[in-house]
Design an enzyme around this catalytic site. Structure first.
Site, PDB file in Angstrom:
ATOM      1  N   THR A 219      38.478  40.633  45.503  1.00  0.00           N
ATOM      2  CA  THR A 219      37.478  41.611  45.937  1.00  0.00           C
ATOM      3  C   THR A 219      36.894  41.132  47.250  1.00  0.00           C
ATOM      4  O   THR A 219      36.693  39.936  47.447  1.00  0.00           O
ATOM      5  CB  THR A 219      36.354  41.782  44.887  1.00  0.00           C
TER       6      THR A 219
ATOM      7  N   ARG B 102      41.947  55.512  54.873  1.00  0.00           N
ATOM      8  CA  ARG B 102      41.960  54.041  54.848  1.00  0.00           C
ATOM      9  C   ARG B 102      42.289  53.504  53.436  1.00  0.00           C
ATOM     10  O   ARG B 102      41.728  53.954  52.451  1.00  0.00           O
ATOM     11  CB  ARG B 102      40.590  53.528  55.309  1.00  0.00           C
ATOM     12  N   ILE B 103      43.184  52.563  53.367  1.00  0.00           N
ATOM     13  CA  ILE B 103      43.526  51.894  52.111  1.00  0.00           C
ATOM     14  C   ILE B 103      43.220  50.412  52.280  1.00  0.00           C
ATOM     15  O   ILE B 103      43.574  49.819  53.305  1.00  0.00           O
ATOM     16  CB  ILE B 103      45.035  52.043  51.789  1.00  0.00           C
TER      17      ILE B 103
ATOM     18  N   THR C 182      34.135  46.130  43.648  1.00  0.00           N
ATOM     19  CA  THR C 182      35.464  46.363  43.072  1.00  0.00           C
ATOM     20  C   THR C 182      35.576  45.615  41.739  1.00  0.00           C
ATOM     21  O   THR C 182      34.908  44.605  41.546  1.00  0.00           O
ATOM     22  CB  THR C 182      36.516  45.821  44.072  1.00  0.00           C
TER      23      THR C 182
ATOM     24  N   HIS D  80      36.391  42.134  51.758  1.00  0.00           N
ATOM     25  CA  HIS D  80      36.702  42.960  52.928  1.00  0.00           C
ATOM     26  C   HIS D  80      38.222  43.091  53.043  1.00  0.00           C
ATOM     27  O   HIS D  80      38.900  42.209  53.557  1.00  0.00           O
ATOM     28  CB  HIS D  80      36.100  42.302  54.176  1.00  0.00           C
ATOM     29  N   GLY D  81      38.727  44.219  52.534  1.00  0.00           N
ATOM     30  CA  GLY D  81      40.155  44.392  52.316  1.00  0.00           C
ATOM     31  C   GLY D  81      41.062  44.127  53.500  1.00  0.00           C
ATOM     32  O   GLY D  81      42.184  43.627  53.335  1.00  0.00           O
TER      33      GLY D  81
HETATM   34  N1  ASP Z   1      38.620  45.027  48.563  1.00  0.00           N
HETATM   35  C1  ASP Z   1      38.121  46.374  48.494  1.00  0.00           C
HETATM   36  C2  ASP Z   1      38.634  47.149  49.670  1.00  0.00           C
HETATM   37  O1  ASP Z   1      38.693  46.615  50.745  1.00  0.00           O
HETATM   38  C3  ASP Z   1      36.640  46.438  48.481  1.00  0.00           C
HETATM   39  C4  ASP Z   1      35.976  45.595  47.431  1.00  0.00           C
HETATM   40  O2  ASP Z   1      36.492  44.575  47.027  1.00  0.00           O
HETATM   41  O3  ASP Z   1      34.904  45.971  46.974  1.00  0.00           O
HETATM   42  O4  ASP Z   1      38.925  48.308  49.525  1.00  0.00           O
END
Ligand code: ASP
Length: 333
Positions: free
Chosen positions: A249, A226-227, A198, A251-252
């Site tokens: 950035t 999924r968001i 990200t 694991h959302g």
């Molecule tokens: N945080 C982002 C998500 O969970 C993924 C990422 O940071 O690459 O969608």
């Protein structure tokens, strides 16, 4: 006596510019980024794109531009690059398409804008900004967001514009793992192994205003609409002139549940912590102990920078208040 009054008294026509400190910091994702996994050419390519992007944002600030504009300039440069998981080069969903999320926040006004699950807007960060500036809403999603962006004259593309061979291979690999074993366990594992990618930016302009923005393709093989945290104000993005600005950035799901970006700024605001301690507490204590992988970039209202992460690496670059440019990838540099 005010400068303006002095200027009138002494008759100099051009007022001296009382420029405040400016600074810029960006990230291009955190995760299992190991030197052993990157060829020297790839490493060089990534470092130079990070440097180019942070300098694009900094140039806006240097010319007296607003922090929001600097954030957009840096992020768009990364959205246009297939090296990152945002815009062109975004990861694939389970159904082998791209669904993008982005958000932006202005630290002076607390205005914010976001788009989630959009698949035809060329620059999701620009769409987020347009939501902030041209609508009465904060977050628009899916087809509605696309309709809004199109009406506002933003550039629309076919979903295949975001395609890259590398991300397609990653989808096949993740799907293979997901099909073969227990789904939930494998999904978590696949995400842990995955190098996120990200992109995000945080800036301080000469007026003393902070801004933060984040743009992403989300996570490989995501499904059911999924968001993640990236378009969620307070989770993936936050900016407040009175404390700090953050782009995340990782694991959302964890970043949403732990409200990471806002939590860091709350520690600065209410506990008087500095950004290094606040960021370290949230990333390396709160999140680490529950398995929430990732990192953040943080800047306070003086232009101090912190980039904590709990993964082996995080793509990051900054230009500090002295104009010093730094580009880093691994955790031991
Ligand atoms: N945080 C982002 C998500 O969970 C993924 C990422 O940071 O690459 O969608």
């Amino acid at each position: 006596m005010k400068i303006k009054t002095l200027a009138l008294l002494f008759g100099f026509s051009t007022l001296p510019v009382m420029a405040g400190d400016i600074a810029m910091v960006i990230h291009g994702g955190a995760g299992t980024i190991l030197k052993s996994k990157l060829t020297p050419e790839k490493e060089r390519e990534i470092r130079s794109k990070l440097e180019e992007s942070v300098k694009k944002g900094y140039a806006v600030l240097k010319n007296g531009g607003a922090s929001v504009d600097a954030v957009i300039a840096a992020i768009q440069n990364m959205e246009d690059s297939p090296l990152f998981n945002a815009g062109r080069g975004a990861v694939y969903t389970w159904d082998a398409v791209h669904e993008l999320d982005a958000s932006i926040m202005d630290g002076k006004t607390h205005n914010a804008g976001a788009v989630a699950g959009v698949s035809r807007i060329k620059s999701p960060i620009e769409a987020a900004r347009t939501v902030m500036d041209k609508s009465v809403h904060v977050m628009l999603s899916g087809k509605g967001a696309e309709q809004f962006a199109e009406n506002q004259g933003l550039e629309m593309v076919d979903n295949s514009y975001f395609d890259t061979e590398r991300r397609r291979k990653a989808l096949d690999k993740v799907k293979q793992a997901l099909i073969s074993e227990d789904h939930a366990m494998q999904f978590t594992q696949a995400m842990t192994d995955y190098k996120f990618g990200t992109v995000g930016a945080v800036a301080l302009d000469k007026e003393g205003n902070l801004a933060a923005g984040t743009s992403t393709g989300g996570m490989t093989a995501k499904r059911w609409g999924r968001i993640g945290d990236s378009p969620i104000i307070g989770a993936g993005t936050y900016a407040d002139n009175g404390s700090c600005a953050v782009s995340a950035t990782g694991h959302g799901e964890y970043f949403i549940r732990y409200h990471v970006a806002a939590d860091i700024c709350a520690r600065v605001k209410y506990q008087g912590k500095n950004i290094v301690d606040a960021g370290d507490e949230v990333l390396n204590k709160e999140l680490k102990q529950v398995g929430g992988d990732g990192g953040v970039i943080i800047m306070d209202s003086k232009g101090n920078i912190a980039t904590p992460f709990n993964t082996p690496g995080m793509y990051r670059a900054s230009v500090d208040t002295d104009g010093k440019v730094t580009v880093k990838i691994f955790n031991d540099e």
